[in-house]
Write an enzyme that holds these catalytic residues in place. Structure first.
Site, mmCIF file in Angstrom:
data_model
loop_
_atom_site.group_PDB
_atom_site.id
_atom_site.type_symbol
_atom_site.label_atom_id
_atom_site.label_comp_id
_atom_site.label_asym_id
_atom_site.label_seq_id
_atom_site.Cartn_x
_atom_site.Cartn_y
_atom_site.Cartn_z
ATOM 1 C CG ASP A 130 -2.297 0.598 0.919
ATOM 2 O OD1 ASP A 130 -2.358 1.830 0.800
ATOM 3 O OD2 ASP A 130 -3.287 -0.145 0.811
ATOM 4 C CG HIS A 191 -5.303 3.852 1.123
ATOM 5 N ND1 HIS A 191 -4.954 2.560 0.804
ATOM 6 C CD2 HIS A 191 -6.616 3.967 0.811
ATOM 7 C CE1 HIS A 191 -6.001 1.926 0.317
ATOM 8 N NE2 HIS A 191 -7.026 2.745 0.314
ATOM 9 C CB ALA A 310 -10.603 -7.504 -7.380
ATOM 10 C CB ALA A 315 -7.346 -11.987 -6.904
ATOM 11 C CB SER A 362 -9.515 0.578 0.343
ATOM 12 O OG SER A 362 -8.954 0.796 -0.911
#
Length: 603
Positions: A130, A191, A310, A315, A362
């Site tokens: 991240d 974030h 995704a 995933a 997220s």
């Protein structure tokens, strides 16, 4: 500076043998669609079968990570075409960049009961790829056991590694409180600390788990790219290097999950065979083979599908629900999703020893990553893939309509997975609203009132020092417009002082377009209102006119007037028609007649 060329990572060495059949492919087949018509310098990933010395002075190698089957270069379309002539070159594609996908929730998934029973994730680690981490935040209590930074560098693109280089390994490498993370008194790197706190903070899902923090973002100081003075983007080349780094760490320490709370282009179907998918999926598969599932935010586009990565089949795609198990209005949904998790108004850590409330997929993904740490600590001999299946089998079913069929996606219930308790009873979402009656053709002036979806707000609670509350921030998601606008009407909306749609909403729409389109801003800049206005008003040249029609179509999608599966151009869907039009726009072989045909269909 062009958006898709912001970062060029190069790899000179290869781990796979040469493949004669691939080496004999025509050079044009090796180039990603659109590269041949690009008129500026492009940042590109060059996959090679054996090392390729670059002798052309017009090809700049910007990254050469060792022991990797690719290199990153910056060059013109002509130079890339010549590079593709080399039989050792397998493919050339853009080095794409992805933005971040923006605790009562612990009780919702049963993690508090797991903690009470003594399961906290101790002995396991969660890798957070991240924007770095606040290393001394009390939420983490000395449990950050490894750090790394893979941050691309280019003109107008600044590394976020504390050493200022593209790579840094070791303590302090993922520090989110460096000067490069600051802009006008705001920490741009917030974030990652928030995500890490949800997964493994002291008040998070797995408060006993260790944290592996990896910075994968770069700072971009370009309003034409960001739509604002500065933004953070994660380049594909950085992700590839970071995932290999975590895979190497997995050989020496137990890692329960890797979390990716970022995303690119949304897709209604599996994206395994996309240009990016063919590169990233093997990394996810390798991690899974080492026992590390990759958990990814499904995206905030309110689409029936999932954003990249995704949408990759291996995933773990995670959508967002609220604490009452209603699907968040911004969340993607549908059969591609593996799980739902809380993602509305989630409080977690942020830099400067504070906490904040954020919403988004997220925030949902790290609930799953933390849950896997709890499960792995309780069942250390069970594979990561089997633990994911256990979460899916024991989650609370959320049923809803998607693509004309009923879909059921489990909301994670980690306590049920730990104790083999029965599933909670299903919760049903209300069905879709009836289709609006057909509207008369739009006029030259906007006739509708856009009403973007009310979005969750962000509030900041200071835990150490008293400070004024931060201004509310909203989740950027698609709107709820019922009518499509023409190209001319969108130009009016974007003209300052003339349109009815707020600039903040328009900028959100442009960011969504940037993620969904292959043309914007890879080939044509449209990230700012000024640039978008010029694209919409262009009248000279068939490609320029098609760009205007395509941008208007994407803005209609972002505003909610069309979904990907909506009927469009009479006989097809929005996604199929616009996708075919973009393919024609990106092909150097398209004739003027073909470009005009697609302009008519899309416009």
């Amino acid at each position: 500076m062009r958006f898709r060329r912001l970062i060029v990572c190069s790899i000179l060495l290869v781990l796979v043998p040469a493949v004669p059949a691939q080496a004999e492919d025509p050079p044009s087949d090796k180039l990603e669609a659109g590269l041949a018509v690009d008129t500026g310098l492009v940042r590109a990933i060059v996959e090679v079968a054996t090392p390729v010395p670059v002798e052309d002075p017009d090809v700049q190698v910007v990254l050469q990570p060792p022991a990797q089957p690719f290199m990153v270069v910056e060059a013109s379309a002509d130079s890339l075409d010549e590079l593709a002539d080399d039989p050792r070159v397998l493919s050339i594609r853009r080095d794409r960049a992805y933005p971040p996908s923006l605790v009562s929730s612990v009780k919702v998934i049963g993690a508090d009961r797991a903690h009470a029973a003594g399961t906290t994730g101790a002995g396991q680690a969660v890798a957070i790829l991240d924007t770095g981490i606040d290393r001394d935040h009390p939420f983490f209590g000395g449990r950050i056991v490894a750090e790394a930074c893979f941050s691309a560098v280019d003109q107008g693109v600044q590394s976020l590694c504390p050493n200022g280089q593209g790579t840094q390994i070791g303590a302090g490498a993922a520090d989110a409180e460096t000067p490069a993370c600051q802009h006008d008194g705001v920490n741009l790197c917030e974030h990652g600390t928030h995500v890490a706190g949800i997964a493994a903070g002291n008040g998070g899902v797995a408060p006993g788990a260790n944290i592996i923090a990896v910075q994968v973002f770069s700072r971009v100081d370009d309003p034409e790219t960001c739509g604002e003075p500065t933004c953070l983007l994660a380049f594909e080349s950085s992700l590839l290097l970071a995932m290999d780094h975590v895979a190497a760490l997995a050989a020496a320490q137990p890692i329960a999950a890797l979390n990716l709370s970022l995303g690119g282009q949304p897709s209604a179907t599996s994206c395994d065979d996309s240009e990016e998918g063919r590169s990233l999926k093997p990394k996810i598969d390798d991690l899974l083979a080492k026992g590390v599932p990759t958990v990814v935010a499904a995206g905030n586009e309110q689409e029936e599908g999932a954003s990249f990565p995704a949408c990759l089949s291996s995933a773990v795609a995670v959508g967002a629900t609220d604490d009452a198990d209603a699907i968040a209005d911004f969340s993607n949904r549908g059969p591609l999703l593996d799980l739902f998790a809380p993602g509305v108004d989630v409080e977690s850590s942020v830099p400067d020893d504070q906490t904040a409330v954020h919403s988004g997929t997220s925030m949902a993904a790290p609930h799953v990553a933390g849950s896997l740490a709890l499960l792995k600590s309780a069942f250390p001999g069970t594979s990561g893939a089997d633990l994911v299946e256990k979460l899916k089998a024991k989650g609370r079913p959320v049923t809803y309509q998607a693509g004309g069929a009923q879909v059921s996606t489990p909301r994670v219930d980690v306590y049920a997975a730990l104790t083999d308790a029965p599933q909670q009873p299903p919760v049903a979402e209300p069905g879709p609203a009836p289709e609006p009656a057909p509207e008369s053709p739009p006029t030259d002036q906007p006739t509708q009132q856009h009403t973007p979806i009310p979005l969750p707000t962000v509030t900041v609670t200071v835990t150490v020092t008293v400070a004024p509350p931060a201004a509310p921030a909203s989740v950027c998601t698609r709107g709820t417009a019922s009518n499509a606008l023409t190209t001319a009407q969108w130009a009016v909306e974007i003209t300052r002082g003339k349109g009815e749609i707020p600039d903040e909403t328009l900028n959100c729409y442009l960011k969504l377009v940037q993620k969904a389109s292959k043309v914007f801003p890879e080939v044509t800049k449209a990230s700012s209102l000024g640039r978008a206005y010029r694209v919409l008003k262009a009248s000279v040249g068939d490609r320029a006119r098609l760009d205007g029609a395509l941008l208007a179509a994407w803005l209609n999608w972002a505003s909610g007037a069309y979904d990907s599966a909506s009927a469009f151009a009479g006989t097809s869907t929005f996604k199929a028609t616009v996708g075919a039009a973009e393919k024609a726009r990106l092909s150097p072989k398209s004739t003027s007649a073909q470009l005009r045909k697609w302009h008519t269909k899309v416009g």
